[in-house]
Each structure stands twice: as C-alpha cells, then as structure tokens.
Motif scaffolding. Structure first.
Motif, PDB file in Angstrom:
ATOM      1  N   CYS A 121      14.689 -14.916 -22.123  1.00 58.78           N
ATOM      2  CA  CYS A 121      15.222 -15.083 -23.480  1.00 58.78           C
ATOM      3  C   CYS A 121      14.118 -15.025 -24.541  1.00 58.78           C
ATOM      4  O   CYS A 121      13.071 -15.667 -24.403  1.00 58.78           O
ATOM      5  CB  CYS A 121      15.945 -16.430 -23.568  1.00 58.78           C
ATOM      6  SG  CYS A 121      16.652 -16.776 -25.183  1.00 58.78           S
ATOM      7  N   VAL A 122      14.375 -14.245 -25.602  1.00 58.97           N
ATOM      8  CA  VAL A 122      13.408 -14.147 -26.706  1.00 58.97           C
ATOM      9  C   VAL A 122      13.826 -15.038 -27.885  1.00 58.97           C
ATOM     10  O   VAL A 122      13.255 -14.957 -28.965  1.00 58.97           O
ATOM     11  CB  VAL A 122      13.211 -12.682 -27.165  1.00 58.97           C
ATOM     12  CG1 VAL A 122      12.575 -11.874 -26.062  1.00 58.97           C
ATOM     13  CG2 VAL A 122      14.510 -12.052 -27.625  1.00 58.97           C
ATOM     14  N   GLU A 123      14.857 -15.855 -27.666  1.00 64.44           N
ATOM     15  CA  GLU A 123      15.287 -16.879 -28.628  1.00 64.44           C
ATOM     16  C   GLU A 123      15.742 -16.295 -29.967  1.00 64.44           C
ATOM     17  O   GLU A 123      15.538 -16.903 -31.008  1.00 64.44           O
ATOM     18  CB  GLU A 123      14.180 -17.929 -28.825  1.00 64.44           C
ATOM     19  CG  GLU A 123      13.790 -18.602 -27.525  1.00 64.44           C
ATOM     20  CD  GLU A 123      12.490 -19.397 -27.604  1.00 64.44           C
ATOM     21  OE1 GLU A 123      12.132 -19.844 -28.705  1.00 64.44           O
ATOM     22  OE2 GLU A 123      11.833 -19.549 -26.565  1.00 64.44           O
ATOM     23  N   CYS A 124      16.388 -15.135 -29.910  1.00 61.55           N
ATOM     24  CA  CYS A 124      16.876 -14.531 -31.157  1.00 61.55           C
ATOM     25  C   CYS A 124      18.243 -15.098 -31.557  1.00 61.55           C
ATOM     26  O   CYS A 124      18.630 -15.018 -32.715  1.00 61.55           O
ATOM     27  CB  CYS A 124      16.943 -13.013 -31.036  1.00 61.55           C
ATOM     28  SG  CYS A 124      18.201 -12.406 -29.879  1.00 61.55           S
ATOM     29  N   GLY A 125      18.992 -15.623 -30.594  1.00 62.14           N
ATOM     30  CA  GLY A 125      20.296 -16.219 -30.895  1.00 62.14           C
ATOM     31  C   GLY A 125      21.440 -15.225 -30.996  1.00 62.14           C
ATOM     32  O   GLY A 125      22.568 -15.617 -31.291  1.00 62.14           O
TER      33      GLY A 125
END
Ligand code: SF4
Length: 95
Positions: free
Chosen positions: A64-68
């Motif tokens: 996950c790159v935590e972009c949402g």
C-alpha cells in the motif's frame, strides 16, 4: 515518469499488522455481481494491493502506498482503512 518509476521512489517498512481490512466479505460478492471484474478497488489501486482470488478479495497491505483511492472507490464503504502504525508504511526514498 511511469507509475512503476514513481513507486520506486518509495521505501516500505512493513508492519506486521495490516492497516487495511475488508469489513464484510459478502459485500464483495454483491459488488462483483453488480460491477464485474475487476472490482473498483482492484482497478483503482496503483500498487495492486487488491486482487480477486477464489471468490474473495485478497488484501496485500504491504504494497500500500497510502493514497486512499481504494477506500473512496468502494461503493459499499467496505474497506477499513487506517494509516500504518507510527514509523511503518511508506516514505520517500532519497538518493
Ligand atoms: S470495491 Fe469494496 S465491496 Fe467491491 S470488491 Fe472491493 S472492497 Fe469489496
């Protein structure tokens, strides 16, 4: 710059505990029946965190790159999404 090149600028510090979860697997079956494959979460995630295998969504949270984006894309509000615990997750790679 390609998506793969941009992803290379990140470094990952894997948390042993997932910061992502599916609230109700039955909603994913409804979603697949309604929207088909790839499901919204599968198609929108740039890091391939979500995949559809054996009639369920597999969550590879360590990518996950935590972009949402997945959270926003889910029409059933079915993704429990938190940031990784302090010090874990992604950061920019320098040099
Ligand atoms: S978009 Fe939401 S409901 Fe649909 S498969 Fe993904 S997590 Fe499940």
């Amino acid at each position: 710059m390609t998506t793969e090149e941009k992803l290379y600028t990140l470094r990952y510090k894997k948390d042993d505990e997932s910061h992502l979860a599916i609230a109700d697997a039955n909603k994913c079956l409804e979603c697949t029946a309604k929207y088909g494959e790839p499901q919204p979460c599968v198609s929108i995630c740039p890091a391939n965190v979500f995949s559809w295998q054996n009639n369920k969504i597999i969550v590879s949270y360590e990518n996950c790159v935590e972009c949402g984006a997945s959270r926003i894309s889910c029409p059933y509000d079915n993704i429990i999404w938190k940031y990784p615990r302090f010090g874990k997750g992604i950061a920019l790679r320098y040099g």
